[in-house]
Motif scaffolding. Structure first.
Motif, PDB file in Angstrom:
ATOM      1  N   ALA A  59       0.939  -1.046  -0.202  1.00 19.22           N
ATOM      2  CA  ALA A  59      -0.241  -0.339   0.225  1.00 19.22           C
ATOM      3  C   ALA A  59       0.852   1.271   0.260  1.00 19.22           C
ATOM      4  CB  ALA A  59      -0.736  -0.274   0.992  1.00 19.22           C
ATOM      5  N   ARG A  60       0.268   2.329  -0.387  1.00 18.61           N
ATOM      6  CA  ARG A  60       1.064   3.276  -0.584  1.00 18.61           C
ATOM      7  C   ARG A  60       0.943   5.028  -0.529  1.00 18.61           C
ATOM      8  NH1 ARG A  60       4.849   3.699  -5.851  1.00 18.61           N
ATOM      9  NH2 ARG A  60       4.616   5.746  -4.992  1.00 18.61           N
ATOM     10  N   THR A  61       0.246   4.883   1.086  1.00 15.46           N
ATOM     11  CA  THR A  61       0.069   6.064   1.662  1.00 15.46           C
ATOM     12  C   THR A  61      -0.589   7.616   0.652  1.00 15.46           C
ATOM     13  OG1 THR A  61       2.080   7.002   2.483  1.00 15.46           O
ATOM     14  CG2 THR A  61       0.856   5.012   3.639  1.00 15.46           C
ATOM     15  N   ASN A  62       0.391   7.371  -0.584  1.00 16.36           N
ATOM     16  CA  ASN A  62       0.583   8.616  -0.719  1.00 16.36           C
ATOM     17  C   ASN A  62      -0.744   8.714  -2.422  1.00 16.36           C
ATOM     18  OD1 ASN A  62       2.549   7.578  -1.774  1.00 16.36           O
ATOM     19  ND2 ASN A  62       3.194   9.310  -3.172  1.00 16.36           N
ATOM     20  N   ILE A  63      -0.981   7.798  -2.483  1.00 20.05           N
ATOM     21  CA  ILE A  63      -1.913   7.570  -4.176  1.00 20.05           C
ATOM     22  C   ILE A  63      -3.077   6.930  -3.962  1.00 20.05           C
ATOM     23  CG2 ILE A  63      -2.348   5.480  -6.669  1.00 20.05           C
ATOM     24  CD1 ILE A  63       0.960   5.691  -5.674  1.00 20.05           C
ATOM     25  N   LYS A  64      -3.925   7.616  -4.282  1.00 15.53           N
ATOM     26  CA  LYS A  64      -5.587   7.153  -3.555  1.00 15.53           C
ATOM     27  C   LYS A  64      -6.750   6.978  -4.278  1.00 15.53           C
ATOM     28  CE  LYS A  64      -9.187  10.025  -2.393  1.00 15.53           C
ATOM     29  NZ  LYS A  64     -10.235  11.042  -1.844  1.00 15.53           N
ATOM     30  N   LEU A  65      -6.608   5.387  -4.547  1.00 17.45           N
ATOM     31  CA  LEU A  65      -6.660   4.528  -6.299  1.00 17.45           C
ATOM     32  C   LEU A  65      -8.874   4.457  -6.373  1.00 17.45           C
ATOM     33  CD1 LEU A  65      -5.593   1.478  -4.925  1.00 17.45           C
ATOM     34  CD2 LEU A  65      -4.786   2.996  -6.560  1.00 17.45           C
TER      35      LEU A  65
END
Length: 541
Positions: free
Chosen positions: A238-244
C-alpha cells in the motif's frame, strides 16, 4: 559476542552506503529497514524480497557487493539480470566503470579471446585483451549486467567456470523477478533457463527482487531459480500517498472510440487551460487509443503545445523516441500528458507523476500495480483512476485475470483488496478519504462530506467571485503551500502538512460556491487555516 557482531554489521552497512554516496555523489543518510534486512540475509542465504514500487530496490543490489566484500574481506561482484533495455542502460550509466554490460559485441569479443587463449594461460598478468574484455578477465568490475538471453550464452559460461569467477561472483541478482514466472513460460523462455547459472556458479546466492508477487508467483520464482531455504521479505504494498479510484465509463453502441474520447475530454480540456501547470499524467490504454488520444489533443491545442506537452510511448516507438519520452517525462521535462501502453512501466522512474489513468482494465493485478506504481514516487499526493465498463470485465475477455474483475466491482477498501491478493497485511493506516473511492463513503471529515454534497448539487451554482480572482487565489495558495512544504523537516512534507495542489483546487471550489472555509479546513493546522483564510479574503475583497 552478539552485540559486537551487531555493531560490526551496522558499520559494514554504513561503510557500504558511504561508498555509494562517494561514487555517485548521492546523499543517502541511512538504509530503510527492509533494505537492511535483505542485505544482511543475502550474505549467507538465497533471498526473495518483495518491496513496493519506489521503495529503493536498486540501492540494495548497489550496496550488495560492497557489503559482501567488507564482510569476507575479499573483492566481490554480482551478476545482475534485468528484463528491459531501459533498465540496463540506466544501471550501466549509474555504475559507470564498475559495470560491464553483457552485449552481443561483448560476447563476440569474449569468444575471440577464448579461442586465442587456453584456460591455463589466461590470468591477470599475461592477459593481452583490451577494453571491457580485459576488465572482465582481470575481475576489475563489480556488476555484470545484461538480459537473460545474454547471461546464459555458452561463451560466457566457458569463462564463468574458471576458479576466479567462482570466488569473485558471489550473487546472482534477478531484478523484476516476477518476469521469471510471467515471461519465462512462453514470451521470453530464457528467463526460465536462468537456473543454469546456478550449476555454473554453485556457491553464488540468489537475490530475487520485485515490487509485485502474489503468493503463487513467489513460489514459482523460488522453484524456477532453485532457491533452497530462501528467506522471504515482504513489505506492505500500500502506498499512502496514492488514492485509488474506479469509475464507470460510457458504453456506446457504435464502439469504444466515442467512449474513449468522452473519458479523456476533461483531461484534454484541463491540459488546454493549465498547460505547464497541468499535473503530470499518464493515460494507459491500448495501442490504437494512444494515437487517437494524441490526435484529440491536436484538435484542442496548438501544434507547438501538442508537441511540447503531449507524447506517446508504446512498442512501435523507436528506442530513440522512447529515450526522448522518458527524458521529457523526467522531473524537469516538459511533457505533461503521456498516452502509453503497458510498455511504460518497469524501468521508468519519473518522480513527479501525479495521476495514472487507465482506460480499460489491465490483464492482471500485477500489471495494474506496476503501472499505478509509476505515480507519486516523490512521496507527494497522487491519484490512480481506472475507467471501465461491463465489456472490459466480461468472462470472455481473453487473458483477463478474474481478480481484476473483482477489484473493479468490490465495495471494500481497494488497498486492502490488493494487500490480500499479494498476501501482505495492510500495515499502513490511511485516513479514510486518502485511501480510495470506497473508503471516502465511510469518512466523516468535512472534506469528504463536501465531496459527496458537491456530487449531488447542481453544477451551475452562481459564482461568488470572478474567474480571474479565483485564478489569483489558486496561484497565491500554491505559492504559500510551496513555502510551508519547503521548510517541513518530514520526508514527505505534503503528506504531513496536507497542503497540496488538490487542496488549492478544492478551496477554489468552495470560494466559487460561497461555502464556509473554516468548517471545510477544520482538520488542518490552525496556523494553516488562518493563512489560507487571509489569502482568500485578500483576493475576494
Amino acid at each position: 559476542m552478539e552485540v559486537v557482531e551487531a555493531i560490526q554489521r551496522c558499520n559494514i552497512l554504513k561503510i557500504a552506503l558511504a561508498s555509494v554516496n562517494v561514487k555517485r555523489k548521492t546523499a543517502y543518510q541511512a538504509l530503510k529497514p527492509q533494505q537492511t534486512r535483505t542485505l544482511l540475509a543475502s550474505i549467507q542465504n538465497d533471498v526473495l524480497s518483495i518491496l513496493p514500487t519506489g521503495y529503493g530496490k536498486s540501492l540494495i543490489f548497489e550496496c550488495l557487493p560492497r557489503v559482501v566484500s567488507l564482510s569476507r574481506k575479499l573483492p566481490s561482484a554480482i551478476i545482475l539480470v534485468s528484463p528491459l533495455n531501459s533498465i540496463i542502460l540506466e544501471q550501466v550509466s549509474r555504475y559507470n566503470d564498475l559495470a560491464i554490460e553483457v552485449t552481443e559485441q561483448f560476447l563476440n569479443n569474449l569468444k575471440i579471446h577464448h579461442s586465442l587463449c587456453s584456460s591455463t594461460t589466461i590470468n591477470s598478468n599475461n592477459c593481452s585483451c583490451q577494453g571491457v574484455v580485459k576488465q572482465f578477465t582481470t575481475g576489475t568490475f563489480m556488476f555484470l549486467i545484461g538480459h537473460p538471453e545474454q547471461m546464459i550464452h555458452k561463451d560466457l559460461f566457458k569463462e564463468l567456470r574458471h576458479d576466479r569467477y567462482q570466488t569473485l561472483l558471489t550473487h546472482l541478482v534477478i531484478d523484476e523477478a516476477h518476469c521469471v514466472e510471467k515471461w519465462g513460460k512462453d514470451f521470453r523462455k530464457d528467463f526460465s533457463k536462468l537456473r543454469e547459472l546456478r550449476s555454473i556458479l554453485p556457491k553464488a546466492k540468489v537475490l530475487a527482487l520485485t515490487g509485485t508477487a502474489s503468493t503463487e508467483t513467489q513460489k514459482s520464482i523460488k522453484v524456477a531459480m532453485l532457491m533452497k531455504d530462501a528467506v522471504t521479505f515482504q513489505s506492505c504494498i500500500a502506498r499512502t500517498n496514492i488514492k485509488l479510484f474506479v469509475k464507470r465509463r460510457p458504453n456506446y453502441k457504435d464502439g469504444s472510440e466515442e467512449s474513449f474520447l468522452v473519458t479523456i475530454k476533461p483531461f484534454v480540456e484541463e491540459l488546454k487551460e493549465k498547460k505547464d501547470s497541468f499535473p503530470k499524467t499518464v493515460i494507459y490504454c491500448n495501442l490504437k487509443w494512444c494515437g487517437a488520444g494524441y490526435e484529440e489533443c491536436q484538435r484542442h491545442l496548438t501544434i507547438d503545445d501538442t508537441k511540447q506537452l503531449v507524447a506517446q510511448y508504446h512498442a512501435p516507438c523507436t528506442n530513440q523516441m522512447k529515450d526522448y519520452v522518458v527524458q521529457s517525462m523526467g522531473e524537469f521535462g516538459k511533457t505533461r500528458l503521456l498516452f502509453a501502453t503497458e510498455a511504460y512501466s518497469m524501468g521508468t522512474d519519473t518522480p513527479n507523476i501525479r495521476r495514472i489513468i487507465h482506460f480499460g482494465v489491465p490483464k492482471s493485478v500485477e500489471s495494474y500495480m506496476q503501472e499505478v506504481g509509476r505515480a507519486g514516487r516523490d512521496g507527494a499526493y497522487a491519484e490512480a483512476i481506472l475507467f471501465y465498463n461491463n465489456n472490459d470485465v466480461a468472462k470472455n475477455v481473453v487473458g483477463l485475470d478474474t481478480k481484476m474483475s473483482d477489484f473493479c466491482r468490490t465495495d471494500e477498501c481497494r488497498w486492502n483488496f490488493l494487500c490480500n491478493h499479494f498476501g501482505c497485511p495492510q500495515e499502513i493506516s490511511f485516513r479514510d478519504h486518502m485511501c480510495c473511492d470506497n473508503c471516502v463513503h465511510k469518512c466523516s471529515c468535512p472534506e469528504c462530506s463536501d465531496d459527496r454534497l458537491m456530487v449531488s448539487q447542481d453544477c451551475d451554482l452562481p459564482m461568488a467571485v470572478s474567474a480571474s480572482k479565483l485564478l489569483c487565489i489558486k496561484q497565491s495558495l500554491l505559492q504559500y503551500f510551496q513555502a510551508e512544504n519547503s521548510i517541513s523537516t518530514h520526508q514527505n512534507p505534503v503528506l504531513h502538512t496536507g497542503l497540496s495542489i488538490e487542496l488549492a483546487d478544492r478551496v477554489a471550489k468552495c470560494v466559487q460556491q460561497g461555502r464556509d472555509l473554516k468548517n471545510y479546513l477544520s482538520y488542518l493546522n490552525s496556523n494553516y487555516i488562518g493563512n489560507i483564510t487571509a489569502i482568500v479574503q485578500a483576493h475576494s475583497n
